[in-house]
Scaffold this motif. Structure first.
Motif, short mmCIF file in Angstrom:
data_model
loop_
_atom_site.label_atom_id
_atom_site.label_comp_id
_atom_site.label_asym_id
_atom_site.label_seq_id
_atom_site.Cartn_x
_atom_site.Cartn_y
_atom_site.Cartn_z
N TYR A 145 0.90 -1.17 -0.12
CA TYR A 145 0.08 0.10 0.02
C TYR A 145 0.81 1.19 0.05
CZ TYR A 145 -2.70 3.89 1.93
OH TYR A 145 -3.53 5.06 2.29
N VAL A 146 1.92 1.25 0.92
CA VAL A 146 2.67 2.33 0.94
C VAL A 146 3.52 2.79 -0.29
CG1 VAL A 146 4.88 3.39 1.90
CG2 VAL A 146 3.16 2.09 3.34
N ARG A 147 3.90 1.56 -1.01
CA ARG A 147 4.44 2.00 -2.27
C ARG A 147 3.60 2.65 -3.31
NH1 ARG A 147 6.39 -3.06 -2.65
NH2 ARG A 147 4.64 -3.93 -3.98
N GLN A 148 2.42 2.01 -3.37
CA GLN A 148 1.19 2.76 -4.14
C GLN A 148 1.14 4.05 -3.91
OE1 GLN A 148 -1.99 0.47 -5.56
NE2 GLN A 148 -0.97 -1.62 -4.97
N LEU A 149 0.89 4.47 -2.58
CA LEU A 149 0.80 5.82 -2.24
C LEU A 149 1.79 6.65 -2.43
CD1 LEU A 149 -0.99 7.69 -0.13
CD2 LEU A 149 0.85 6.86 1.64
N THR A 150 3.11 6.08 -2.68
CA THR A 150 4.31 6.98 -2.86
C THR A 150 4.30 7.22 -4.53
OG1 THR A 150 5.40 5.94 -1.04
CG2 THR A 150 6.83 6.93 -3.05
N GLN A 151 3.67 6.03 -5.26
CA GLN A 151 3.70 6.33 -6.61
C GLN A 151 2.70 7.39 -6.94
OE1 GLN A 151 2.91 2.31 -7.96
NE2 GLN A 151 5.20 1.75 -7.72
N ALA A 152 1.57 7.37 -6.22
CA ALA A 152 0.71 8.45 -6.50
C ALA A 152 1.16 9.84 -6.03
CB ALA A 152 -0.82 8.14 -5.80
N ASN A 153 2.32 10.04 -5.57
CA ASN A 153 2.73 11.48 -5.11
C ASN A 153 2.05 12.03 -4.09
OD1 ASN A 153 4.80 11.47 -7.13
ND2 ASN A 153 3.51 12.00 -8.73
N LEU A 154 1.58 11.24 -3.20
CA LEU A 154 0.81 11.58 -1.81
C LEU A 154 2.12 11.19 -0.84
CD1 LEU A 154 -2.71 10.31 -2.45
CD2 LEU A 154 -2.06 12.62 -2.67
N PRO A 155 1.84 12.33 0.18
CA PRO A 155 2.74 12.08 1.28
C PRO A 155 2.36 11.01 2.21
CG PRO A 155 1.03 13.84 1.50
CD PRO A 155 0.78 13.45 0.17
N PHE A 156 3.82 10.59 2.65
CA PHE A 156 3.58 9.32 3.85
C PHE A 156 4.25 9.89 4.76
CE2 PHE A 156 5.00 5.73 6.01
CZ PHE A 156 4.01 5.07 6.14
N PRO A 157 3.94 9.56 6.21
CA PRO A 157 2.47 9.39 6.44
C PRO A 157 1.46 10.45 5.92
CG PRO A 157 3.48 9.96 8.47
CD PRO A 157 4.60 10.04 7.39
N GLY A 158 0.28 10.03 5.11
CA GLY A 158 -0.41 10.92 4.66
C GLY A 158 -1.26 11.79 5.63
N PRO A 159 -1.42 12.97 5.50
CA PRO A 159 -2.36 13.78 6.51
C PRO A 159 -3.72 13.44 6.08
CG PRO A 159 -1.38 15.01 4.91
CD PRO A 159 -0.66 13.80 4.63
N VAL A 160 -4.49 13.16 7.11
CA VAL A 160 -5.96 13.03 6.86
C VAL A 160 -6.64 14.52 6.75
CG1 VAL A 160 -8.23 11.79 7.68
CG2 VAL A 160 -5.97 10.96 7.75
N THR A 161 -7.04 14.89 5.65
CA THR A 161 -7.75 16.23 5.25
C THR A 161 -9.03 16.04 5.06
OG1 THR A 161 -6.48 16.42 3.40
CG2 THR A 161 -5.39 17.18 5.30
N THR A 162 -9.95 17.04 5.31
CA THR A 162 -10.89 17.33 4.48
C THR A 162 -11.04 18.14 3.13
OG1 THR A 162 -12.30 16.99 6.47
CG2 THR A 162 -13.73 17.95 4.37
#
Length: 295
Positions: A145-162
């Protein structure tokens, strides 16, 4: 006669004493070896660690039947000219080729109408750790999951935002940076337009459309499985081709990774699929799949 008897007994006693001494020495050596072995075990560190239990899920659902039929029909409106058999075939979906149905499966649907085309795909991957003494199945799934999150150029750990809806910036599919200057105020009716010339209509917004739909953009999602993110992409605007929007949702529930892709392609150039509506349709399907895994 009496002295001879004593002399005969003494050598026998000496031999017996020697045998007993040897046995005592052997016992002492054996005891010493056991003590040394215990000491080595303590000095070596720790005992063997039991492997982690296998993941929660040992198999995967049938991909074409996992998605709620009512939601699939709502996401894929069909042409009125289709027969009952054609509609049944459309909504039955097409399963992806798979060499191991317990590890990776998927299904795809395509609907074409005069207004445009819509595509939907759902994929399931069951992650297995081949060395559970090092990492559990859940740990391995989180790494995927983290690898796909990184490929999507989203920060990790990703902030939960509205997400805050913002006007579309040239159809890029992502909200403008927070530091961008505010758009100029629209002059009231009858007020001089920029340049000093009077205008009887409100001035157009910088994007060229005063009523451009809001863009929610890509982000980490909260409350969807153990981890989840949404990736929203809008194709570049063209003179003859309409812009298509693809919303991809990836979420993890224990040792299973679920991927949903929903694409909307309008037929008319200049038509932009709304971000809010497209994302909400994909999220509704994702929430239904999470509930199915929890059953």
């Amino acid at each position: 006669m009496q002295r001879k008897a004593v002399r005969g007994v003494l050598p026998g006693i000496a031999m017996l004493t020697a045998l007993l001494a040897g046995a005592a020495g052997l016992a002492a050596c054996t005891g010493g070896s056991g003590t040394g072995s215990t000491g080595d075990s303590k000095a070596g560190g720790s005992t063997a660690v039991p492997p982690a239990p296998p993941g929660k899920y040992r198999s995967l659902p049938q991909p074409c039947k996992a998605a709620d039929a009512r939601r699939v029909r709502a996401m894929l409106p069909a042409d009125d000219s289709l027969t009952a058999d054609q509609l049944e075939q459309l909504y039955a979906g097409t399963a992806d080729a798979s060499f191991d149905g317990d590890r990776r499966v998927g299904c795809r649907w395509t609907a074409q109408t005069p207004e445009g085309a819509r595509l939907l795909s759902v994929g399931f991957e069951r992650v297995v750790s081949y060395d559970r003494a090092v990492a559990s199945d859940d740990d391995k799934a989180r790494q995927v999951y983290v690898r796909q999150l990184t490929q999507a150029n989203l920060p990790f750990p990703g902030p939960v935002t509205t997400p805050t809806p913002t006007p579309s910036a040239g159809g890029t599919g992502t909200p403008p940076p927070a530091s961008a200057p505010p758009a100029p105020a629209t002059p009231a009716t009858g007020a001089p337009a920029p340049g000093g010339s009077p205008s009887g209509t409100p001035a157009a917004s910088p994007s060229g459309s005063p009523s451009a739909p809001p863009e929610l953009g890509s982000r980490v999602l909260e409350g969807l499985g153990n981890d989840a993110f949404l990736d929203d992409k809008l194709s570049p605007a063209g003179a003859t081709a309409a812009q298509s929007r693809t919303v991809r949702i990836v979420f993890r529930t224990s040792n299973v990774i679920v991927t949903i892709e929903y694409s909307v392609q309008p037929a008319l150039p200049g038509t932009v699929p709304p971000s809010t509506e497209t994302q909400e349709s994909a999220q509704e399907l994702a929430r239904a799949l999470v509930q199915r895994f929890n059953e």
